[in-house]
Design a protein around this motif. Structure first.
Motif, mmCIF file in Angstrom:
data_model
loop_
_atom_site.group_PDB
_atom_site.id
_atom_site.type_symbol
_atom_site.label_atom_id
_atom_site.label_comp_id
_atom_site.label_asym_id
_atom_site.label_seq_id
_atom_site.Cartn_x
_atom_site.Cartn_y
_atom_site.Cartn_z
ATOM 1 N N ILE A 274 6.600 18.868 48.643
ATOM 2 C CA ILE A 274 7.300 19.729 49.599
ATOM 3 C C ILE A 274 6.461 19.839 50.866
ATOM 4 C CG2 ILE A 274 8.210 22.044 50.019
ATOM 5 C CD1 ILE A 274 8.590 22.298 46.987
ATOM 6 N N PRO A 275 7.001 19.481 52.037
ATOM 7 C CA PRO A 275 6.198 19.464 53.275
ATOM 8 C C PRO A 275 5.774 20.854 53.740
ATOM 9 C CG PRO A 275 8.495 18.995 53.777
ATOM 10 C CD PRO A 275 8.380 18.976 52.284
ATOM 11 N N GLU A 276 6.591 21.875 53.498
ATOM 12 C CA GLU A 276 6.232 23.223 53.907
ATOM 13 C C GLU A 276 5.313 23.862 52.866
ATOM 14 O OE1 GLU A 276 9.413 22.277 53.666
ATOM 15 O OE2 GLU A 276 9.964 22.035 55.777
ATOM 16 N N PRO A 277 4.473 24.805 53.299
ATOM 17 C CA PRO A 277 3.659 25.553 52.337
ATOM 18 C C PRO A 277 4.549 26.202 51.285
ATOM 19 C CG PRO A 277 2.913 25.974 54.574
ATOM 20 C CD PRO A 277 4.171 25.194 54.698
ATOM 21 N N PHE A 278 4.137 26.105 50.031
ATOM 22 C CA PHE A 278 4.979 26.549 48.918
ATOM 23 C C PHE A 278 4.085 27.050 47.798
ATOM 24 C CE2 PHE A 278 7.349 25.936 44.990
ATOM 25 C CZ PHE A 278 8.621 26.391 45.317
ATOM 26 N N ILE A 279 4.415 28.213 47.225
ATOM 27 C CA ILE A 279 3.645 28.722 46.085
ATOM 28 C C ILE A 279 4.597 29.242 45.016
ATOM 29 C CG2 ILE A 279 1.575 29.310 47.405
ATOM 30 C CD1 ILE A 279 2.520 32.197 47.485
ATOM 31 N N VAL A 280 4.063 29.294 43.793
ATOM 32 C CA VAL A 280 4.790 29.846 42.654
ATOM 33 C C VAL A 280 3.985 31.027 42.136
ATOM 34 C CG1 VAL A 280 5.771 29.395 40.379
ATOM 35 C CG2 VAL A 280 5.675 27.554 42.079
ATOM 36 N N LEU A 281 4.637 32.183 42.025
ATOM 37 C CA LEU A 281 3.976 33.406 41.565
ATOM 38 C C LEU A 281 4.540 33.839 40.224
ATOM 39 C CD1 LEU A 281 4.205 35.460 44.915
ATOM 40 C CD2 LEU A 281 2.332 33.966 44.189
ATOM 41 N N ASP A 282 3.693 34.529 39.438
ATOM 42 C CA ASP A 282 4.215 35.113 38.202
ATOM 43 C C ASP A 282 4.778 36.495 38.520
ATOM 44 O OD1 ASP A 282 2.087 36.853 38.469
ATOM 45 O OD2 ASP A 282 0.901 35.951 36.850
ATOM 46 N N ASP A 283 5.200 37.220 37.524
ATOM 47 C CA ASP A 283 5.835 38.515 37.777
ATOM 48 C C ASP A 283 4.851 39.583 38.232
ATOM 49 O OD1 ASP A 283 4.534 38.727 35.395
ATOM 50 O OD2 ASP A 283 6.277 39.221 34.185
ATOM 51 N N GLN A 284 3.550 39.253 38.196
ATOM 52 C CA GLN A 284 2.527 40.176 38.707
ATOM 53 C C GLN A 284 2.015 39.729 40.080
ATOM 54 O OE1 GLN A 284 1.765 43.092 37.078
ATOM 55 N NE2 GLN A 284 3.479 42.418 35.757
ATOM 56 N N PHE A 285 2.667 38.735 40.658
ATOM 57 C CA PHE A 285 2.354 38.203 41.984
ATOM 58 C C PHE A 285 1.019 37.453 42.018
ATOM 59 C CE2 PHE A 285 4.561 42.373 42.739
ATOM 60 C CZ PHE A 285 5.832 41.821 42.825
ATOM 61 N N CYS A 286 0.639 36.895 40.886
ATOM 62 C CA CYS A 286 -0.518 36.017 40.847
ATOM 63 C C CYS A 286 -0.047 34.581 41.040
ATOM 64 C CB CYS A 286 -1.256 36.146 39.517
ATOM 65 S SG CYS A 286 -2.087 37.747 39.328
ATOM 66 N N VAL A 287 -0.879 33.747 41.644
ATOM 67 C CA VAL A 287 -0.493 32.391 41.983
ATOM 68 C C VAL A 287 -0.577 31.502 40.748
ATOM 69 C CG1 VAL A 287 -0.973 30.404 43.433
ATOM 70 C CG2 VAL A 287 -1.319 32.706 44.342
#
Length: 354
Positions: free
Chosen positions: A21-34
């Protein structure tokens, strides 16, 4: 459907997809940890994977992601709406400066667990261009407004100057002893007043367009009040299509009407006629138009004073008609005179004559 042999294979594929994915992208858990981040996220925000994965988003980069608007998105909006597109966040990042980001977020729930997919689009340059364009538009509008004010002021001064000139001509007409000189000075006065009427309309409207019906009506009222005496019962009527014309064309049209109406007042009714009428009509058909000035006077055959060729008045009308790309036609007999000024192949739908 891909059948993965173990969880590591699934994670490897998921990370590969994220990295494409060219744009910055992150996946977080339900506690907002990466849980995962794309390569572009690390490169854009100068983040170290070791200090990113498994850490609270708000704590990354010495708290640079502890943004109030981001908290509102993750903690308030997403739980209620599951997804959000185009959520704008402006923030000062230590290594990047002030940036404007559009955030697209999705909450994905599977079983008792949920994750949040968060994509960032940097629109800082786009917003800068939009802001510069808005500022340029504002400046342009201000300049146009100033131009309009100056133009109106100029038109007002021109109108006043023409009124002064017209007044001087009228005073001179009253002072001279020669009847011919008096008549010529009054004619010159009416010509100046015709142009002054255009300037008055421009000053009132504020644009370089003239409403034809209003202009011709006021012009003819002015001619009637100054040229028709109490002992000479004579009506001047105007019938004009609704529409507007440019000021340059209005000046020419007004001067033509002035010349023809003055000529009719002078020569069409040598004897008082209680039914005397001068009719001015103006019709529009697309780009074409026709102006007619007619009267129910004695006509050329009964009074040779009516000009159809030669003479200053006729020369003025012919010259103005040429400038307007129009032709002049004259019909005169015992029932009156009709002078039409026609542009192109216009066909009148009004009855001719009075």
């Amino acid at each position: 459907m891909i059948d993965f042999q173990n969880i590591e294979d699934a994670q490897t594929l998921a990370q590969a997809i994220v990295n494409t994915i060219p744009e910055p992208f992150i996946v977080l858990d339900d506690q907002f940890c990466v849980l995962a981040a794309s390569r572009s996220f690390y490169e854009t925000f100068k983040s170290d994977p070791e200090y990113t994965r498994g850490h609270l988003l708000y704590a990354l980069g010495d708290g640079q992601w502890d943004i109030p608007a981001l908290r509102v998105l993750l903690e308030t909006i997403i739980p209620k709406h599951v997804s959000m597109d185009g959520f704008e966040v402006a923030h000062d990042f230590p290594d990047l400066g002030r940036r404007i980001m559009l955030l697209n977020a999705r909450q994905v729930t599977y079983g008792s667990r949920s994750t949040i997919l968060l994509a960032f689009t940097d629109v800082t340059e786009r917003r800068k261009i939009e802001w510069e364009r808005e500022e340029l538009l504002k400046q342009t509008e201000q300049l146009l407004h100033q131009k309009e004010i100056l133009l109106q002021e100029m038109q007002h001064r021109v109108a006043n100057s023409l009124q002064i000139i017209a007044s001087i001509l009228l005073l001179k007409a009253r002072a001279v002893t020669s009847e011919e000189a008096r008549r010529d000075l009054r004619d010159a006065h009416q010509r100046v007043m015709s142009v002054a009427e255009v300037q008055r309309h421009l000053h009132v409207s504020g644009i370089d367009r003239i409403e034809v019906a209003s202009y011709l009506t006021k012009l003819c009222d002015s001619l009637a009040s100054s040229m028709i005496g109490e002992s000479q019962p004579l009506a001047i009527k105007v019938i004009a299509d609704e529409g507007s014309i440019g000021s340059d064309k209005a000046v020419g049209l007004g001067l033509i009407v002035t010349e023809l109406v003055i000529n009719a007042i002078k020569y069409a009714f040598p004897v008082a006629n209680p039914d005397a009428v001068i009719l001015v009509t103006y019709e529009i058909r697309g780009p074409d138009w026709q102006l007619i000035v007619s009267d129910n006077g004695v006509g050329k055959q009964a009074d040779g004073a009516v000009e159809t060729s030669g003479g200053l008045g006729t020369a003025i009308v012919q010259a103005l008609a040429t400038q307007l790309d129009a032709r002049v036609d004259v019909v005169s007999n015992s029932t009156g005179t009709s002078v039409s000024v026609t542009r192109a192949t216009f066909t009148s739908q009004l009855p001719r004559g009075v």
